[in-house]
Write a protein that holds these residues in place. Structure first.
Motif, short mmCIF file in Angstrom:
data_model
loop_
_atom_site.label_atom_id
_atom_site.label_comp_id
_atom_site.label_asym_id
_atom_site.label_seq_id
_atom_site.Cartn_x
_atom_site.Cartn_y
_atom_site.Cartn_z
N PHE A 69 47.63 -32.03 34.18
CA PHE A 69 48.25 -30.77 33.77
C PHE A 69 49.76 -30.80 33.99
CE2 PHE A 69 43.91 -29.60 35.30
CZ PHE A 69 43.34 -29.49 34.04
N LYS A 70 50.45 -29.85 33.41
CA LYS A 70 51.91 -29.84 33.43
C LYS A 70 52.48 -29.77 34.85
CE LYS A 70 55.86 -27.51 31.39
NZ LYS A 70 56.33 -26.42 30.53
N LYS A 71 51.88 -28.95 35.70
CA LYS A 71 52.38 -28.79 37.07
C LYS A 71 51.75 -29.77 38.05
CE LYS A 71 54.01 -24.14 36.60
NZ LYS A 71 54.23 -22.87 37.25
N LYS A 72 50.90 -30.66 37.57
CA LYS A 72 50.28 -31.72 38.39
C LYS A 72 49.57 -31.17 39.63
CE LYS A 72 54.06 -34.71 37.01
NZ LYS A 72 55.21 -35.46 37.43
N TRP A 73 48.84 -30.10 39.46
CA TRP A 73 48.15 -29.46 40.59
C TRP A 73 46.75 -30.00 40.83
CZ3 TRP A 73 43.66 -26.83 39.68
CH2 TRP A 73 43.39 -26.48 38.35
N PHE A 74 46.16 -30.67 39.87
CA PHE A 74 44.81 -31.22 40.00
C PHE A 74 44.89 -32.75 39.93
CE2 PHE A 74 40.82 -32.72 38.09
CZ PHE A 74 39.91 -32.20 38.99
N PHE A 75 44.13 -33.45 40.77
CA PHE A 75 44.20 -34.91 40.75
C PHE A 75 42.83 -35.53 40.97
CE2 PHE A 75 45.18 -33.52 45.08
CZ PHE A 75 44.34 -34.30 45.86
N ALA A 76 42.70 -36.76 40.47
CA ALA A 76 41.53 -37.61 40.73
C ALA A 76 42.01 -38.75 41.61
CB ALA A 76 40.96 -38.14 39.42
N GLY A 94 35.44 -47.06 50.98
CA GLY A 94 35.93 -46.53 49.72
C GLY A 94 35.62 -45.05 49.53
N ASN A 95 36.37 -44.43 48.63
CA ASN A 95 36.20 -43.03 48.25
C ASN A 95 36.40 -42.90 46.76
OD1 ASN A 95 36.19 -41.91 50.96
ND2 ASN A 95 38.39 -42.19 50.98
N ILE A 96 35.75 -41.92 46.16
CA ILE A 96 36.06 -41.52 44.79
C ILE A 96 35.90 -40.01 44.76
CG2 ILE A 96 33.72 -41.95 43.93
CD1 ILE A 96 35.18 -42.85 41.30
N GLY A 97 36.93 -39.30 44.28
CA GLY A 97 36.87 -37.85 44.34
C GLY A 97 37.97 -37.18 43.56
N CYS A 98 38.16 -35.90 43.86
CA CYS A 98 39.20 -35.12 43.19
C CYS A 98 39.72 -34.07 44.16
CB CYS A 98 38.65 -34.46 41.92
SG CYS A 98 37.29 -33.33 42.22
N GLY A 99 40.86 -33.47 43.79
CA GLY A 99 41.45 -32.49 44.67
C GLY A 99 42.49 -31.64 43.97
N VAL A 100 43.07 -30.73 44.73
CA VAL A 100 44.11 -29.83 44.23
C VAL A 100 45.25 -29.81 45.24
CG1 VAL A 100 42.54 -28.38 42.89
CG2 VAL A 100 42.99 -27.82 45.28
N LYS A 101 46.43 -29.44 44.72
CA LYS A 101 47.57 -29.25 45.62
C LYS A 101 48.31 -27.99 45.20
CE LYS A 101 51.13 -32.04 43.39
NZ LYS A 101 52.09 -33.12 43.57
N SER A 102 48.98 -27.35 46.16
CA SER A 102 49.71 -26.12 45.92
C SER A 102 51.06 -26.22 46.62
CB SER A 102 48.91 -24.94 46.48
OG SER A 102 49.64 -23.75 46.32
N LYS A 103 52.10 -25.78 45.93
CA LYS A 103 53.47 -25.93 46.45
C LYS A 103 53.69 -25.06 47.68
CE LYS A 103 58.03 -26.69 44.74
NZ LYS A 103 58.82 -26.92 43.55
N LEU A 104 54.26 -25.70 48.71
CA LEU A 104 54.57 -25.02 49.96
C LEU A 104 56.08 -24.87 50.11
CD1 LEU A 104 53.69 -23.97 52.75
CD2 LEU A 104 53.74 -26.32 53.57
N GLY A 105 56.84 -25.90 49.75
CA GLY A 105 58.29 -25.89 49.83
C GLY A 105 58.87 -26.66 48.67
N ASN A 106 60.13 -27.04 48.78
CA ASN A 106 60.81 -27.74 47.70
C ASN A 106 60.09 -29.02 47.29
OD1 ASN A 106 62.76 -28.33 45.80
ND2 ASN A 106 64.11 -29.32 47.29
N ALA A 107 59.72 -29.86 48.24
CA ALA A 107 59.03 -31.12 47.94
C ALA A 107 57.78 -31.28 48.80
CB ALA A 107 59.98 -32.29 48.16
N THR A 108 57.23 -30.16 49.29
CA THR A 108 56.08 -30.19 50.18
C THR A 108 54.94 -29.36 49.58
OG1 THR A 108 57.64 -30.27 52.03
CG2 THR A 108 55.36 -29.81 52.56
N TYR A 109 53.72 -29.89 49.71
CA TYR A 109 52.56 -29.24 49.12
C TYR A 109 51.40 -29.23 50.11
CZ TYR A 109 54.98 -30.13 44.72
OH TYR A 109 55.91 -30.17 43.70
N TYR A 110 50.55 -28.19 50.01
CA TYR A 110 49.23 -28.24 50.63
C TYR A 110 48.37 -29.13 49.75
CZ TYR A 110 50.15 -24.12 53.54
OH TYR A 110 50.65 -23.24 54.45
N SER A 111 47.47 -29.87 50.35
CA SER A 111 46.60 -30.75 49.58
C SER A 111 45.17 -30.61 50.11
CB SER A 111 47.07 -32.20 49.72
OG SER A 111 46.20 -33.06 49.04
N PHE A 112 44.19 -30.54 49.18
CA PHE A 112 42.79 -30.44 49.53
C PHE A 112 42.01 -31.33 48.58
CE2 PHE A 112 38.62 -28.54 48.64
CZ PHE A 112 38.08 -28.53 49.92
N ASP A 113 41.15 -32.21 49.13
CA ASP A 113 40.33 -33.05 48.26
C ASP A 113 38.93 -33.23 48.84
OD1 ASP A 113 40.23 -35.81 49.72
OD2 ASP A 113 42.38 -35.43 49.58
#
Length: 194
Positions: A92-99, A133-152
């Protein structure tokens, strides 16, 4: 190893070329996460640290974790340190979802009970490196200028191998081989830095 250095060199050259044209460039990326590995009969803490590089929607890095096993019941917990290659693709445009996909080695560390030496000086435990090994997905949300919360959330698999050697009451050597293959769910929450 040579192939990895060549690949990193290509990324650096592409990053310099892309930077001159105001296109995506190579930047640092890092993650510090607290995870829990959930199995049928146990939940183990697992802090993770990952450092690597980003290029556009891609991330590649080296990760290290420490799985803290508890000793309960009749079995001894075996603490391990997975060392792995981490790859992610952001959508996505804001790169909030990842595999993500991780692959690496599972190393036995700590485990003071494995350092017991018998009375005649024989080593009682032989430790081996297993897979991880791992295989999964997650999301991130902006916390600061270059810092994000991350959950996977990931499907996690790992192998723990060691042999136990001892002598019976007649002095005959005996050996017990242990080869544990675990499949479980890994949930991680932490901070991601761009």
């Amino acid at each position: 190893m040579h192939k990895l250095l060549v690949l990193l060199s290509v990324f650096v050259i592409l990053g310099q070329t892309a930077g001159a044209q105001d296109e995506p460039k190579i930047t640092y990326g890092g993650m510090q996460q607290l995870g829990v590995a959930i199995e049928a009969n146990a939940v183990n803490a697992m802090p993770n640290f990952i450092n690597g590089i980003r290029y556009d929607r891609w991330f590649a890095g080296i990760g290290i974790a420490y799985e803290i096993k508890s000793n309960n019941g009749w079995s001894w917990g075996v603490s391990t340190m997975p060392i792995y290659f981490d790859a992610r693709h952001y959508f996505f445009k804001k790169k909030w979802f990842f595999a993500l996909a991780d692959v690496g080695a599972n190393v036995l560390v700590g485990n003071e009970w494995m350092t017991i030496i018998s009375e005649n000086g024989n080593k009682e435990y032989d430790k081996f490196v297993g897979y991880y090994g791992n295989i999964g997905c997650g999301v991130k949300s902006k916390l600061g200028n270059a810092t994000y919360y991350s959950f996977d959330v990931s499907y996690n698999f790992k192998q723990t191998k060691y042999d136990r050697v001892w002598e019976d009451w007649q002095g005959r050597p005996l050996q017990e081989s242990n080869n544990f293959k675990q499949r479980r769910i890994l949930v991680r929450l932490g901070i991601e830095i761009n």
